[in-house]
Write a protein that holds these residues in place. Structure first.
Motif, mmCIF file in Angstrom:
data_model
loop_
_atom_site.group_PDB
_atom_site.id
_atom_site.type_symbol
_atom_site.label_atom_id
_atom_site.label_comp_id
_atom_site.label_asym_id
_atom_site.label_seq_id
_atom_site.Cartn_x
_atom_site.Cartn_y
_atom_site.Cartn_z
ATOM 1 N N GLY A 1 0.790 -1.228 0.000
ATOM 2 C CA GLY A 1 0.000 0.000 0.000
ATOM 3 C C GLY A 1 0.818 1.272 0.000
ATOM 4 O O GLY A 1 0.276 2.363 -0.206
ATOM 5 N N SER A 2 2.098 1.159 0.232
ATOM 6 C CA SER A 2 2.921 2.374 0.320
ATOM 7 C C SER A 2 3.481 2.725 -1.053
ATOM 8 O O SER A 2 3.428 1.938 -2.005
ATOM 9 N N GLY A 3 4.049 3.917 -1.131
ATOM 10 C CA GLY A 3 4.835 4.271 -2.297
ATOM 11 C C GLY A 3 6.243 3.724 -2.124
ATOM 12 O O GLY A 3 6.495 2.866 -1.277
ATOM 13 N N ARG A 4 7.131 4.211 -2.953
ATOM 14 C CA ARG A 4 8.535 3.806 -2.810
ATOM 15 C C ARG A 4 9.271 4.817 -1.948
ATOM 16 O O ARG A 4 9.158 6.029 -2.158
ATOM 17 N N LEU A 5 10.020 4.318 -1.012
ATOM 18 C CA LEU A 5 10.931 5.152 -0.233
ATOM 19 C C LEU A 5 12.331 4.857 -0.741
ATOM 20 O O LEU A 5 12.818 3.720 -0.616
ATOM 21 N N ILE A 6 12.936 5.839 -1.354
ATOM 22 C CA ILE A 6 14.276 5.668 -1.926
ATOM 23 C C ILE A 6 15.219 6.528 -1.099
ATOM 24 O O ILE A 6 15.144 7.764 -1.134
ATOM 25 N N ALA A 7 16.069 5.892 -0.345
ATOM 26 C CA ALA A 7 16.974 6.621 0.541
ATOM 27 C C ALA A 7 18.410 6.383 0.089
ATOM 28 O O ALA A 7 18.809 5.248 -0.163
ATOM 29 N N THR A 8 19.155 7.453 -0.023
ATOM 30 C CA THR A 8 20.558 7.339 -0.406
ATOM 31 C C THR A 8 21.406 8.273 0.440
ATOM 32 O O THR A 8 20.937 9.350 0.852
ATOM 33 N N THR A 9 22.628 7.852 0.680
ATOM 34 C CA THR A 9 23.554 8.716 1.415
ATOM 35 C C THR A 9 24.368 9.580 0.453
ATOM 36 O O THR A 9 25.307 10.232 0.874
ATOM 37 N N MET A 10 24.010 9.558 -0.811
ATOM 38 C CA MET A 10 24.615 10.475 -1.776
ATOM 39 C C MET A 10 23.818 11.784 -1.800
ATOM 40 O O MET A 10 22.640 11.807 -1.454
ATOM 41 N N ASP A 11 24.478 12.835 -2.221
ATOM 42 C CA ASP A 11 23.868 14.167 -2.193
ATOM 43 C C ASP A 11 23.973 14.842 -3.561
ATOM 44 O O ASP A 11 24.635 15.877 -3.715
ATOM 45 N N PRO A 12 23.305 14.277 -4.559
ATOM 46 C CA PRO A 12 23.468 14.800 -5.926
ATOM 47 C C PRO A 12 22.886 16.191 -6.129
ATOM 48 O O PRO A 12 23.356 16.934 -6.995
ATOM 49 N N ASP A 13 21.868 16.560 -5.361
ATOM 50 C CA ASP A 13 21.314 17.912 -5.530
ATOM 51 C C ASP A 13 22.298 18.958 -5.009
ATOM 52 O O ASP A 13 22.468 20.032 -5.602
ATOM 53 N N TYR A 14 22.979 18.638 -3.928
ATOM 54 C CA TYR A 14 23.966 19.582 -3.383
ATOM 55 C C TYR A 14 25.068 19.840 -4.407
ATOM 56 O O TYR A 14 25.390 20.997 -4.714
ATOM 57 N N HIS A 15 25.634 18.760 -4.952
ATOM 58 C CA HIS A 15 26.772 18.949 -5.849
ATOM 59 C C HIS A 15 26.354 19.503 -7.207
ATOM 60 O O HIS A 15 27.126 20.211 -7.847
ATOM 61 N N THR A 16 25.147 19.206 -7.626
ATOM 62 C CA THR A 16 24.656 19.808 -8.859
ATOM 63 C C THR A 16 24.484 21.314 -8.665
ATOM 64 O O THR A 16 24.893 22.118 -9.511
ATOM 65 N N GLY A 17 23.905 21.694 -7.570
ATOM 66 C CA GLY A 17 23.710 23.111 -7.305
ATOM 67 C C GLY A 17 25.017 23.862 -7.130
ATOM 68 O O GLY A 17 25.163 24.998 -7.598
ATOM 69 N N GLN A 18 25.954 23.218 -6.464
ATOM 70 C CA GLN A 18 27.236 23.884 -6.227
ATOM 71 C C GLN A 18 28.122 23.886 -7.471
ATOM 72 O O GLN A 18 29.089 24.647 -7.541
ATOM 73 N N GLY A 19 27.813 23.034 -8.456
ATOM 74 C CA GLY A 19 28.695 22.920 -9.601
ATOM 75 C C GLY A 19 30.011 22.272 -9.225
ATOM 76 O O GLY A 19 31.042 22.521 -9.848
#
Lengths: 222, 201
Positions: free
Chosen positions: A161-179
């Motif tokens: 009944g749940s959706g998917r919980l996708i958990a990662t210890t990577m931080d791709p939004d941080y590094h994308t934003g920082q360039g």
């Protein structure tokens, strides 16, 4: 594309991402401390951004998990500032962001789940830059990216009944934003584009993989 | 005010552990969550704002932070600003090329003096970590470090308010003190010692 709720914490890198495509069209920013559960629709997708505030996550985490239990897909980036994911324990490990500068060095990483619908289309090189520790996920979870000793760098938890919980210890939004570490954007773009389109990701690669080294990336200490 | 009574406050969530660099100080700092900055007392102390502090909360507390500065306080900011919560500070993002990124000293300062030139921009073979942007300080600010284009990577502002601002664009002394070796070890303690003198100015 349907908008993905991007749960933000008042960081510059979030603003940087939100000013660029495909993120500007695909992400609907919601300031995490002001999140009210009713704004997230069933079957929607939400991304918890990197560097989340511990107090804000402790306050909002239970409502987010309740929403996930009713069918929402939840993606959580970065090391958690508090333990909040069901049945999962986070183990911090030193982030090796310099391995690619040392001749012959490697970042031991396994990616048994590249064929999973969540990651299909990505290659091992796309997820091999660094991580901020590992999860020990619940037994029923699928570990898609792991360290050789079995720690989960990315896992999927889906209950009846749940959706998917996708958990990662990577931080791709941080590094994308920082360039900083451009290679990290492959994972972010993959998840955003595929989930915004309704998942079942099978889209062409944007850039070819580099042979074992980040593509001109400049790893960050953060 | 005796040297031991100099109040040091670090902006961080209640649940977050105190950074190692802060735990090593003779006087353990107090902490205040960003969303609790309305409780910040206007006094000549040090307010340290880590890099990843919630800027929406800082913005909401900007009047309180200004009052702290006008009372003679010292604000040390390691934030890449997108909200105008700190007087006189503007952040600009850059995309330095890996091969030319360096950090240059513009003026001596006890925080950076023990740090080797190369340590300022390279660690374990990686460069570019010090900052991914620069600051545009107000006129009259004292620039301590510059990037290859001459932009400010650390500055002191004694003109915008009656207090003092020490700012870097993301180079967080609380973090560098922890994971670096060499001259960055003790950098936060040196910042506190400098701020104490600055508050007496």
């Amino acid at each position: 594309m349907r908008p993905i709720a991007y749960l933000t914490g008042g960081h510059w890198f979030e603003q940087s991402i939100l000013a660029r495509e495909p993120y500007a069209s695909a992400l609907d920013p919601i300031y995490l401390p002001e999140l009210t559960p009713c704004v997230l629709e069933p079957q929607q997708v939400a991304i918890l951004g990197s560097r989340a505030d511990a107090d804000a996550l402790a306050e909002q985490g239970p409502a987010l998990l309740a929403w996930w239990h009713t069918g929402g897909d939840l993606i959580a980036f970065d090391q958690p500032p508090v333990d909040w994911l069901p049945g999962a324990a986070f183990e911090p490990r030193e982030t090796n962001f310099w391995w690619w500068c040392t001749p012959g060095a490697d970042l031991p990483l396994e990616s048994p789940g590249l064929g999973d619908p969540v990651l299909a289309g990505l290659e091992h090189d796309d997820v091999k830059w660094h991580h901020h520790g590992v999860y020990h996920p619940p037994r029923e979870a699928r570990t898609l990216i792991a360290t050789p000793d079995g720690g989960a760098v990315l896992y999927v938890d889906q209950r009846p009944g749940s959706g998917r919980l996708i958990a990662t210890t990577m931080d791709p939004d941080y590094h994308t934003g920082q360039g900083f570490i451009p290679k990290a954007e492959r994972l972010l773009e993959h998840l955003v584009v595929s989930f915004a389109a309704g998942i079942r990701p099978h889209h062409p690669r944007r850039t070819p993989p580099s042979p074992g080294r980040p593509s001109g990336g400049r790893p960050s200490p953060a | 005010m005796s040297p031991t009574s100099f109040p040091v406050t670090i902006v961080q969530p209640d649940r977050a552990p105190l950074p190692e660099a802060a735990r090593r100080l003779e006087q353990v700092p107090r902490t205040l969550a960003a969303r609790a900055l309305h409780r910040l007392e206007p006094e000549p102390g040090l307010l340290a704002v880590p890099r990843h502090t919630d800027q929406e909360a800082l913005w909401c507390a900007s009047a309180r932070i200004l009052a702290f500065l006008e009372a003679g306080g010292v604000v040390a900011s390691f934030v890449e600003h997108y909200r105008p919560w700190l007087p006189g500070a503007r952040y600009r993002h850059t995309d330095h090329r890996l091969t030319r990124y360096t950090v240059h000293r513009a003026a001596p300062h006890p925080v950076f003096d023990p740090v080797d030139d190369r340590e300022l921009y390279e660690f374990r073979g990686v460069v570019g970590w010090f900052a991914q942007g620069y600051l545009e300080p107000c006129v009259g600010a004292e620039v301590l470090l510059r990037d290859p284009d001459g932009h400010a990577l650390a500055y002191i502002d004694r003109t915008s308010t009656l207090g003092t601002v020490f700012a870097t664009p993301g180079a967080d002394l609380l973090v560098l003190d922890r994971w670096r070796r060499g001259g960055f070890v003790g950098a936060f303690a040196r910042l506190v010692a400098w701020a104490r003198e600055e508050a007496w100015r």
